[in-house]
Scaffold this active site. Structure first.
Site, PDB file in Angstrom:
ATOM      1  N   GLY A  13      -1.814  -8.094  15.728  1.00  0.00           N
ATOM      2  CA  GLY A  13      -1.806  -6.644  15.469  1.00  0.00           C
ATOM      3  C   GLY A  13      -0.710  -5.918  16.229  1.00  0.00           C
ATOM      4  N   TYR A 141     -15.499   3.675  13.510  1.00  0.00           N
ATOM      5  CA  TYR A 141     -14.634   3.060  14.537  1.00  0.00           C
ATOM      6  C   TYR A 141     -14.901   3.712  15.899  1.00  0.00           C
ATOM      7  CZ  TYR A 141     -10.138   2.438  17.063  1.00  0.00           C
ATOM      8  OH  TYR A 141      -9.154   2.192  17.999  1.00  0.00           O
TER       9      TYR A 141
HETATM   10  C1  AKB Z   1      -6.401   5.109  15.093  1.00  0.00           C
HETATM   11  O1  AKB Z   1      -5.708   6.052  14.681  1.00  0.00           O
HETATM   12  O2  AKB Z   1      -7.462   4.748  14.574  1.00  0.00           O
HETATM   13  C2  AKB Z   1      -5.929   4.373  16.335  1.00  0.00           C
HETATM   14  C3  AKB Z   1      -6.567   4.932  17.554  1.00  0.00           C
HETATM   15  C4  AKB Z   1      -6.146   6.260  18.078  1.00  0.00           C
HETATM   16  O3  AKB Z   1      -7.423   4.314  18.118  1.00  0.00           O
HETATM   17  N1  AKB Z   1      -4.513   4.442  16.429  1.00  0.00           N
END
Ligand code: AKB
Length: 319
Positions: A13, A141
């Site tokens: 990644g 996330y």
């Molecule tokens: C995202 O945009 O999901 C990542 C992060 C800020 O964790 N780049």
């Protein structure tokens, strides 16, 4: 003292590609095992094809290679994660649990866990967001990272594991494209500008202020945190980390200094709502106090290096 033997998960990644090289330089080629679902054809060094959702495969890899440290970088990011929330949760948390359990069973010395500004949500002060506000993330996330931080803290307290973590801002680097995040625009815009291929479509509004960090600073922060004496690490959830902060319009204007004809158009999509729930800027005073964090790059210096390196890269592919 045993020799450090490092496993990097998600090594293909955006962060993993660069971190692997730096760790190879620091610890020697043979002491760094990069792993991912597939190997990149240009990869040099020791590589294991590894699916971290498979507990036995991870444990065997750790035992076979006599691993002493793990940098666990596998994750589905904020924007991509919203396409399949339950699957994102399963992958992000399943992989973390496997890493934590294998680390406990195999007595791993040190573990690195990346968190993100995505842990923050609607209930924060947007400017200079403090280290410990209520975390009410808006994306799956972000929820997985906020939960992950607490699980990391649990394994540190209950089992004495030495796990260290950073809440990364949007990372901007030239080595690879970003993969499925809300801050990806800040990488993509450079590719478009340097290729001189017409108008860049930005999926965020011109005035959306977000914390960003140049890849060199992000990697240096990771290594400095991992090298810091254990007694200095006072935060076992995750450290706020700042690079600099800017809007798409400010980034565009910095690039226009070099490419005056470069054009941008704004078409905000579902990622705008995510970005609006994140900080404008970050208070990283705990990282400064505990392990002397200091970024080197601002918007101008990052823009300079991004353009220089991408020009070299594109020239090399054309020839
Ligand atoms: C995202 O945009 O999901 C990542 C992060 C800020 O964790 N780049």
């Amino acid at each position: 003292m045993r020799t450090d033997k490092i496993l990097i998960t998600g090594a293909g990644g955006q962060l993993g590609t660069v971190l692997t090289k730096q760790l190879q330089e620091k610890h020697g080629f043979d002491n760094v095992i990069a792993s991912d679902l597939i190997i990149n054809s240009s990869f040099e060094g020791c590589f294991e094809v590894l699916d971290v959702t498979n507990f036995d495969a991870l444990k065997n890899c750790v035992l076979k290679n006599e691993i002493t440290q793990i940098y666990h970088l596998v994750a589905i990011l904020s924007a991509k994660g919203e396409e399949a929330p339950l699957q994102t949760w399963d992958i992000n948390m399943g992989c973390l649990f496997n890493v934590l359990e294998v680390s406990r069973l195999c007595k791993i010395d040190k573990i690195f866990y990346p968190s993100s500004i995505a842990v923050f949500g609607d209930n924060i002060e947007r400017d200079n967001t403090p280290q410990s506000p209520n975390l009410t993330p808006l994306t799956v996330y972000g929820i997985s990272k906020a939960s992950g931080e607490n699980w990391v803290n649990y394994y540190c307290n209950k089992y004495g594991l030495d796990i260290r973590s950073i809440r990364y801002p949007g990372v901007v680097g030239y080595q690879s494209l970003a993969g499925g995040g809300t801050t990806d625009y800040a990488v993509d815009i450079f590719h478009k500008a340097v290729r001189e291929e017409g108008v860049f479509s930005c999926f965020l509004k011109a005035s959306t202020q977000l914390p960003l960090i140049f890849i060199d600073d992000a990697i240096r922060a990771t290594i400095e945190l991992m090298d810091a004496p254990a007694q200095n690490i006072k935060i076992r959830t995750s450290y706020n980390l700042a690079g600099f902060t800017c809007t798409p319009e400010e980034l565009y204007n910095a690039i226009k200094q070099v490419y005056p004809d470069f054009k941008i158009a704004y078409y905000p999509d579902f990622r705008q709502v995510i970005a609006d729930s994140w900080p404008n800027s970050i208070d990283d005073s705990s990282a400064i106090d505990d392990w002397n964090w200091k970024p080197k790059f601002d918007l101008e210096s990052m823009t300079h290096v991004m353009i220089k390196e991408l020009k070299k890269k594109f020239k090399a592919t054309i020839v």
